[in-house]
Design a protein around this motif. Sequence first.
Motif, PDB file in Angstrom:
ATOM      1  N   GLU A 162      -0.847  -8.573   5.876  1.00  0.00           N
ATOM      2  CA  GLU A 162      -1.349  -7.274   5.397  1.00  0.00           C
ATOM      3  C   GLU A 162      -2.820  -7.089   5.737  1.00  0.00           C
ATOM      4  O   GLU A 162      -3.642  -7.980   5.570  1.00  0.00           O
ATOM      5  CB  GLU A 162      -1.189  -7.193   3.882  1.00  0.00           C
ATOM      6  CG  GLU A 162      -1.344  -5.811   3.306  1.00  0.00           C
ATOM      7  CD  GLU A 162      -0.017  -5.076   3.242  1.00  0.00           C
ATOM      8  OE1 GLU A 162       0.088  -4.037   3.911  1.00  0.00           O
ATOM      9  OE2 GLU A 162       0.879  -5.529   2.523  1.00  0.00           O
ATOM     10  N   THR A 163      -3.158  -5.898   6.231  1.00  0.00           N
ATOM     11  CA  THR A 163      -4.558  -5.514   6.403  1.00  0.00           C
ATOM     12  C   THR A 163      -4.919  -4.485   5.339  1.00  0.00           C
ATOM     13  O   THR A 163      -4.037  -3.883   4.712  1.00  0.00           O
ATOM     14  CB  THR A 163      -4.808  -4.891   7.786  1.00  0.00           C
ATOM     15  OG1 THR A 163      -4.090  -3.649   7.873  1.00  0.00           O
ATOM     16  CG2 THR A 163      -4.363  -5.828   8.900  1.00  0.00           C
ATOM     17  N   GLN A 165      -5.996  -1.644   5.903  1.00  0.00           N
ATOM     18  CA  GLN A 165      -5.495  -0.356   6.388  1.00  0.00           C
ATOM     19  C   GLN A 165      -4.042  -0.136   5.977  1.00  0.00           C
ATOM     20  O   GLN A 165      -3.676   0.920   5.458  1.00  0.00           O
ATOM     21  CB  GLN A 165      -5.630  -0.291   7.902  1.00  0.00           C
ATOM     22  CG  GLN A 165      -5.260   1.044   8.506  1.00  0.00           C
ATOM     23  CD  GLN A 165      -5.524   1.064  10.004  1.00  0.00           C
ATOM     24  OE1 GLN A 165      -5.033   0.217  10.748  1.00  0.00           O
ATOM     25  NE2 GLN A 165      -6.323   2.018  10.453  1.00  0.00           N
ATOM     26  N   SER A 166      -3.194  -1.135   6.197  1.00  0.00           N
ATOM     27  CA  SER A 166      -1.783  -0.977   5.849  1.00  0.00           C
ATOM     28  C   SER A 166      -1.575  -0.927   4.339  1.00  0.00           C
ATOM     29  O   SER A 166      -0.732  -0.182   3.841  1.00  0.00           O
ATOM     30  CB  SER A 166      -0.956  -2.106   6.470  1.00  0.00           C
ATOM     31  OG  SER A 166      -1.331  -3.366   5.950  1.00  0.00           O
ATOM     32  N   LEU A 167      -2.362  -1.704   3.592  1.00  0.00           N
ATOM     33  CA  LEU A 167      -2.215  -1.710   2.140  1.00  0.00           C
ATOM     34  C   LEU A 167      -2.749  -0.417   1.525  1.00  0.00           C
ATOM     35  O   LEU A 167      -2.192   0.077   0.535  1.00  0.00           O
ATOM     36  CB  LEU A 167      -2.931  -2.924   1.543  1.00  0.00           C
ATOM     37  CG  LEU A 167      -2.664  -3.221   0.067  1.00  0.00           C
ATOM     38  CD1 LEU A 167      -1.185  -3.333  -0.235  1.00  0.00           C
ATOM     39  CD2 LEU A 167      -3.406  -4.497  -0.349  1.00  0.00           C
ATOM     40  N   HIS A 168      -3.802   0.138   2.099  1.00  0.00           N
ATOM     41  CA  HIS A 168      -4.286   1.452   1.653  1.00  0.00           C
ATOM     42  C   HIS A 168      -3.154   2.473   1.685  1.00  0.00           C
ATOM     43  O   HIS A 168      -2.954   3.234   0.734  1.00  0.00           O
ATOM     44  CB  HIS A 168      -5.413   1.954   2.576  1.00  0.00           C
ATOM     45  CG  HIS A 168      -6.791   1.638   2.103  1.00  0.00           C
ATOM     46  ND1 HIS A 168      -7.419   0.454   2.379  1.00  0.00           N
ATOM     47  CD2 HIS A 168      -7.666   2.357   1.362  1.00  0.00           C
ATOM     48  CE1 HIS A 168      -8.622   0.456   1.843  1.00  0.00           C
ATOM     49  NE2 HIS A 168      -8.802   1.598   1.214  1.00  0.00           N
ATOM     50  N   ARG A 169      -2.439   2.484   2.794  1.00  0.00           N
ATOM     51  CA  ARG A 169      -1.375   3.469   2.971  1.00  0.00           C
ATOM     52  C   ARG A 169      -0.277   3.279   1.922  1.00  0.00           C
ATOM     53  O   ARG A 169       0.184   4.245   1.308  1.00  0.00           O
ATOM     54  CB  ARG A 169      -0.811   3.346   4.391  1.00  0.00           C
ATOM     55  CG  ARG A 169       0.268   4.354   4.736  1.00  0.00           C
ATOM     56  CD  ARG A 169       0.533   4.367   6.221  1.00  0.00           C
ATOM     57  NE  ARG A 169       0.803   3.041   6.761  1.00  0.00           N
ATOM     58  CZ  ARG A 169      -0.038   2.355   7.551  1.00  0.00           C
ATOM     59  NH1 ARG A 169      -1.200   2.869   7.884  1.00  0.00           N
ATOM     60  NH2 ARG A 169       0.295   1.154   8.007  1.00  0.00           N
ATOM     61  N   ARG A 170       0.129   2.054   1.696  1.00  0.00           N
ATOM     62  CA  ARG A 170       1.220   1.805   0.746  1.00  0.00           C
ATOM     63  C   ARG A 170       0.791   2.097  -0.693  1.00  0.00           C
ATOM     64  O   ARG A 170       1.571   2.648  -1.484  1.00  0.00           O
ATOM     65  CB  ARG A 170       1.693   0.357   0.868  1.00  0.00           C
ATOM     66  CG  ARG A 170       2.343   0.067   2.225  1.00  0.00           C
ATOM     67  CD  ARG A 170       3.279  -1.105   2.141  1.00  0.00           C
ATOM     68  NE  ARG A 170       2.588  -2.352   1.876  1.00  0.00           N
ATOM     69  CZ  ARG A 170       2.970  -3.232   0.944  1.00  0.00           C
ATOM     70  NH1 ARG A 170       4.005  -2.971   0.169  1.00  0.00           N
ATOM     71  NH2 ARG A 170       2.299  -4.350   0.784  1.00  0.00           N
ATOM     72  N   ARG A 228      -8.471  -9.591   7.831  1.00  0.00           N
ATOM     73  CA  ARG A 228      -7.469  -8.601   7.412  1.00  0.00           C
ATOM     74  C   ARG A 228      -8.022  -7.681   6.322  1.00  0.00           C
ATOM     75  O   ARG A 228      -7.754  -6.479   6.307  1.00  0.00           O
ATOM     76  CB  ARG A 228      -6.209  -9.311   6.914  1.00  0.00           C
ATOM     77  CG  ARG A 228      -5.449 -10.014   8.016  1.00  0.00           C
ATOM     78  CD  ARG A 228      -4.124 -10.583   7.546  1.00  0.00           C
ATOM     79  NE  ARG A 228      -4.270 -11.747   6.686  1.00  0.00           N
ATOM     80  CZ  ARG A 228      -4.006 -11.772   5.376  1.00  0.00           C
ATOM     81  NH1 ARG A 228      -3.582 -10.673   4.762  1.00  0.00           N
ATOM     82  NH2 ARG A 228      -4.148 -12.880   4.666  1.00  0.00           N
ATOM     83  N   GLU A 249      -7.924  -9.069  15.109  1.00  0.00           N
ATOM     84  CA  GLU A 249      -6.708  -9.740  14.639  1.00  0.00           C
ATOM     85  C   GLU A 249      -6.809 -11.224  14.941  1.00  0.00           C
ATOM     86  O   GLU A 249      -7.263 -11.622  16.016  1.00  0.00           O
ATOM     87  CB  GLU A 249      -5.487  -9.141  15.327  1.00  0.00           C
ATOM     88  CG  GLU A 249      -4.162  -9.700  14.870  1.00  0.00           C
ATOM     89  CD  GLU A 249      -2.993  -9.119  15.636  1.00  0.00           C
ATOM     90  OE1 GLU A 249      -1.902  -9.713  15.572  1.00  0.00           O
ATOM     91  OE2 GLU A 249      -3.188  -8.084  16.324  1.00  0.00           O
TER      92      GLU A 249
END
Length: 317
Positions: A162-163, A165-170, A228, A249
């Motif tokens: 998880e980054t 960025q991806s966790l912000h979205r979720r 991340r 990454e």
Amino acid sequence: MLGVMKILFFGTPEFSIAPLEACFSLGQILAVVTQPDKPLGRGRAIHFSPIKQWALEHRLHILQPARLKQAQAVEELQAFQADIAVVAAYGQLFPPQVLGLWGRGCVNVHASLLPRWRGASPIARAIEAGDKETGVSLMRMEEGLDTGPVFIRSGVSIAAQETAQSLHRRLSEEGARLLLEHLPAIVEGRLEAQPQPKEGVVLAPRLRKEEGELDFRQPAYVLERRIRAFWPWPGCYTWLRGQRLIVMEAKLGQGRGEPGQLLASAEGLEIACEEGSLVVCRLKPDSRSALGGREFLLGQRLAPGVFFGKGPHPQGG
């Protein structure tokens, strides 16, 4: 039951959009309050926040006070006869004179399981700490920093890669779901907030650019989490011969060597840390395009033993 729910919405970044969409579907948005426009980039072009762009597309009234505590800002906000104010990553502290303007107060969509990670950067700090779970809390705002009573919490697992960025979205989507399910009950007084536990309080201080510099005298797992957690902002970086390299990454390796040393490795660009090693999968030199770690290694013709980072090694930054 109330009539059409009248909502004043406060938000600024991408995280705020899904909660605003939820509020838009639940009732009438009297106004959207967001941070002032900012000049960005070398050309210093004026930049609208993601929430302002969304509000313009939906022809909503927009307010952009420099400071909420200013008398003019308080007067403008008071003029809106809202049932409730909904706040999602607005970016300013609310003064007491604003918190009490509306009948049901201010409900904050906070991206953590309070009281863990109170503060400005709960998403990044949860990843950086190696948490396996975080979540969203709907809380009633008060003068303290995220200390208000909580209406509802919802847990969200943190994936291994998880980054921020991806966790912000979720978490944004989860915040929207909680609003859709519970905001009517909050406004109607059918859902009461409960005080936060006194135990388990952890603060999430605002991220600083200098935190992104990788120190290979730390364990590899610490740096991998930070890469991340700090993506896409402020980003993590290191140095090679005076050139700054943004590390986009990376993954954990098994190599050993002096901290900062490039290792001979079938993995490609592998750098020794105090404990373990870091395999850089993707990076971006300043003023150049991003490329894979192995591609960078071949292009630079680097031999094992060269050192990354600023330090006493003459080959390093």
